[in-house]
Write a protein that holds these residues in place. Sequence first.
Motif, mmCIF file in Angstrom:
data_model
loop_
_atom_site.group_PDB
_atom_site.id
_atom_site.type_symbol
_atom_site.label_atom_id
_atom_site.label_comp_id
_atom_site.label_asym_id
_atom_site.label_seq_id
_atom_site.Cartn_x
_atom_site.Cartn_y
_atom_site.Cartn_z
ATOM 1 N N GLY A 53 0.650 -1.136 -0.025
ATOM 2 C CA GLY A 53 0.134 -0.073 -0.222
ATOM 3 C C GLY A 53 1.031 1.176 -0.143
ATOM 4 O O GLY A 53 0.439 2.174 -0.610
ATOM 5 N N TYR A 54 1.743 1.268 0.721
ATOM 6 C CA TYR A 54 2.861 2.470 0.793
ATOM 7 C C TYR A 54 3.487 2.626 -0.624
ATOM 8 O O TYR A 54 3.432 3.674 -1.080
ATOM 9 C CB TYR A 54 3.817 2.109 1.950
ATOM 10 N N ASN A 55 3.885 1.560 -1.173
ATOM 11 C CA ASN A 55 4.589 1.511 -2.342
ATOM 12 C C ASN A 55 3.718 2.325 -3.586
ATOM 13 O O ASN A 55 3.874 2.867 -4.503
ATOM 14 C CB ASN A 55 5.024 0.229 -2.887
ATOM 15 N N ILE A 56 2.288 1.759 -3.321
ATOM 16 C CA ILE A 56 1.140 2.005 -4.332
ATOM 17 C C ILE A 56 0.870 3.579 -4.119
ATOM 18 O O ILE A 56 0.962 4.420 -5.360
ATOM 19 C CB ILE A 56 0.139 1.539 -4.056
ATOM 20 N N GLY A 57 0.997 4.192 -2.878
ATOM 21 C CA GLY A 57 0.845 5.537 -2.499
ATOM 22 C C GLY A 57 2.022 6.353 -3.299
ATOM 23 O O GLY A 57 1.697 7.358 -3.830
ATOM 24 N N ILE A 58 3.085 5.964 -3.189
ATOM 25 C CA ILE A 58 4.073 6.669 -3.710
ATOM 26 C C ILE A 58 4.037 6.818 -5.184
ATOM 27 O O ILE A 58 4.361 7.787 -5.615
ATOM 28 C CB ILE A 58 5.675 5.902 -3.107
ATOM 29 N N ARG A 59 3.668 5.569 -5.739
ATOM 30 C CA ARG A 59 3.797 5.578 -7.281
ATOM 31 C C ARG A 59 2.245 6.598 -7.435
ATOM 32 O O ARG A 59 2.514 7.390 -8.692
ATOM 33 C CB ARG A 59 3.414 4.391 -7.765
ATOM 34 N N LEU A 60 1.399 6.633 -6.823
ATOM 35 C CA LEU A 60 0.144 7.480 -7.283
ATOM 36 C C LEU A 60 0.606 9.004 -7.028
ATOM 37 O O LEU A 60 0.325 9.779 -8.104
ATOM 38 C CB LEU A 60 -1.065 7.030 -6.313
ATOM 39 N N ILE A 61 1.200 9.135 -6.054
ATOM 40 C CA ILE A 61 1.717 10.783 -5.924
ATOM 41 C C ILE A 61 2.790 11.037 -6.835
ATOM 42 O O ILE A 61 2.551 12.310 -7.530
ATOM 43 C CB ILE A 61 2.271 10.739 -4.623
ATOM 44 N N ASP A 62 3.781 10.235 -7.170
ATOM 45 C CA ASP A 62 4.586 10.477 -8.393
ATOM 46 C C ASP A 62 3.888 10.844 -9.623
ATOM 47 O O ASP A 62 4.262 11.664 -10.370
ATOM 48 C CB ASP A 62 5.715 9.143 -8.475
ATOM 49 N N GLU A 63 2.907 9.988 -9.795
ATOM 50 C CA GLU A 63 2.115 10.127 -11.270
ATOM 51 C C GLU A 63 1.441 11.435 -11.178
ATOM 52 O O GLU A 63 1.498 12.331 -12.253
ATOM 53 C CB GLU A 63 1.260 8.742 -11.337
ATOM 54 N N PHE A 64 0.556 11.729 -10.090
ATOM 55 C CA PHE A 64 0.063 13.100 -9.965
ATOM 56 C C PHE A 64 0.791 13.993 -10.047
ATOM 57 O O PHE A 64 0.620 15.139 -11.044
ATOM 58 C CB PHE A 64 -0.752 12.930 -8.419
ATOM 59 N N LEU A 65 2.106 14.209 -9.563
ATOM 60 C CA LEU A 65 2.963 15.258 -9.802
ATOM 61 C C LEU A 65 3.590 15.420 -10.944
ATOM 62 O O LEU A 65 3.541 16.576 -11.557
ATOM 63 C CB LEU A 65 4.337 15.117 -8.661
ATOM 64 N N ALA A 66 3.777 14.292 -11.754
ATOM 65 C CA ALA A 66 3.967 14.340 -13.228
ATOM 66 C C ALA A 66 3.289 14.946 -14.084
ATOM 67 O O ALA A 66 3.459 15.588 -15.199
ATOM 68 C CB ALA A 66 4.797 12.893 -13.566
ATOM 69 N N LYS A 67 2.041 14.439 -13.852
ATOM 70 C CA LYS A 67 0.884 14.835 -14.704
ATOM 71 C C LYS A 67 0.096 16.155 -14.586
ATOM 72 O O LYS A 67 -0.591 16.651 -15.454
ATOM 73 C CB LYS A 67 -0.149 13.715 -14.895
ATOM 74 N N SER A 68 0.222 16.849 -13.245
ATOM 75 C CA SER A 68 -0.605 17.993 -13.072
ATOM 76 C C SER A 68 0.479 19.170 -12.866
ATOM 77 O O SER A 68 1.687 18.866 -12.588
ATOM 78 C CB SER A 68 -1.186 17.775 -11.442
ATOM 79 N N ASN A 69 -0.124 20.267 -12.902
ATOM 80 C CA ASN A 69 0.684 21.531 -12.667
ATOM 81 C C ASN A 69 0.468 22.187 -11.479
ATOM 82 O O ASN A 69 0.192 23.317 -11.513
ATOM 83 C CB ASN A 69 0.533 22.331 -14.024
ATOM 84 N N VAL A 70 0.590 21.518 -10.569
ATOM 85 C CA VAL A 70 0.356 21.855 -9.222
ATOM 86 C C VAL A 70 1.499 22.922 -8.582
ATOM 87 O O VAL A 70 2.719 22.154 -8.774
ATOM 88 C CB VAL A 70 0.013 20.822 -8.208
ATOM 89 N N SER A 71 1.307 23.867 -8.076
ATOM 90 C CA SER A 71 2.488 24.724 -7.382
ATOM 91 C C SER A 71 2.946 24.233 -6.057
ATOM 92 O O SER A 71 2.091 23.435 -5.684
ATOM 93 C CB SER A 71 2.002 26.128 -7.390
ATOM 94 N N ARG A 72 3.917 24.489 -5.596
ATOM 95 C CA ARG A 72 4.470 23.849 -4.228
ATOM 96 C C ARG A 72 3.493 24.319 -3.110
ATOM 97 O O ARG A 72 2.928 25.456 -3.118
ATOM 98 C CB ARG A 72 5.617 24.429 -3.889
ATOM 99 N N CYS A 73 3.119 23.267 -2.370
ATOM 100 C CA CYS A 73 2.521 23.805 -1.305
ATOM 101 C C CYS A 73 3.362 23.957 -0.043
ATOM 102 O O CYS A 73 4.281 23.559 0.110
ATOM 103 C CB CYS A 73 1.642 22.235 -0.979
ATOM 104 N N VAL A 74 2.790 24.755 0.772
ATOM 105 C CA VAL A 74 3.623 25.210 1.886
ATOM 106 C C VAL A 74 3.530 24.593 3.342
ATOM 107 O O VAL A 74 4.299 24.902 4.271
ATOM 108 C CB VAL A 74 3.085 26.950 2.181
ATOM 109 N N ASP A 75 2.519 23.990 3.311
ATOM 110 C CA ASP A 75 2.171 23.012 4.699
ATOM 111 C C ASP A 75 1.525 21.701 4.391
ATOM 112 O O ASP A 75 1.037 21.263 3.309
ATOM 113 C CB ASP A 75 1.805 23.837 5.836
ATOM 114 N N PHE A 76 1.715 20.751 5.309
ATOM 115 C CA PHE A 76 1.126 19.522 5.199
ATOM 116 C C PHE A 76 -0.656 19.498 4.785
ATOM 117 O O PHE A 76 -0.903 18.763 4.053
ATOM 118 C CB PHE A 76 1.280 18.747 6.548
ATOM 119 N N LYS A 77 -1.297 20.552 5.687
ATOM 120 C CA LYS A 77 -2.633 20.785 5.395
ATOM 121 C C LYS A 77 -3.104 21.018 4.043
ATOM 122 O O LYS A 77 -3.809 20.749 3.242
ATOM 123 C CB LYS A 77 -3.215 21.863 6.358
#
Length: 101
Positions: A53-77
């Motif tokens: 589950g951890y590994n899948i989560g890491i891959r999902l976030i990597d894919e999300f960051l690669a495919k979206s143009n989200v700017s840097r977040c400033v905090d965890f929330k």
Amino acid sequence: MAPAGPRSGDAIFASVERVNAELFTLTYGAIVRQLLTDLEEVEEVNKQLDQMGYNIGIRLIDEFLAKSNVSRCVDFKETAETIAKVNHSNLVQFKFKMADE
């Protein structure tokens, strides 16, 4: 919260290939069954599933960051809100709303 870029979660979700829920359930059940057969101890199976589950989560976030143009977040929330609003709508057909507790 930082802007989610030019593509909204709904637009991204519309272009993503979907998997049948029954196929997903059967596949997950087969993985759990095979782990139980191979490892025989429930604690070891749970550890293995947690790591998967951890590994899948890491891959999902990597894919999300690669495919979206989200700017840097400033905090965890802000990070959690961005992922919940944009990325999870890519994966499931639910709308998320973050609430302070």
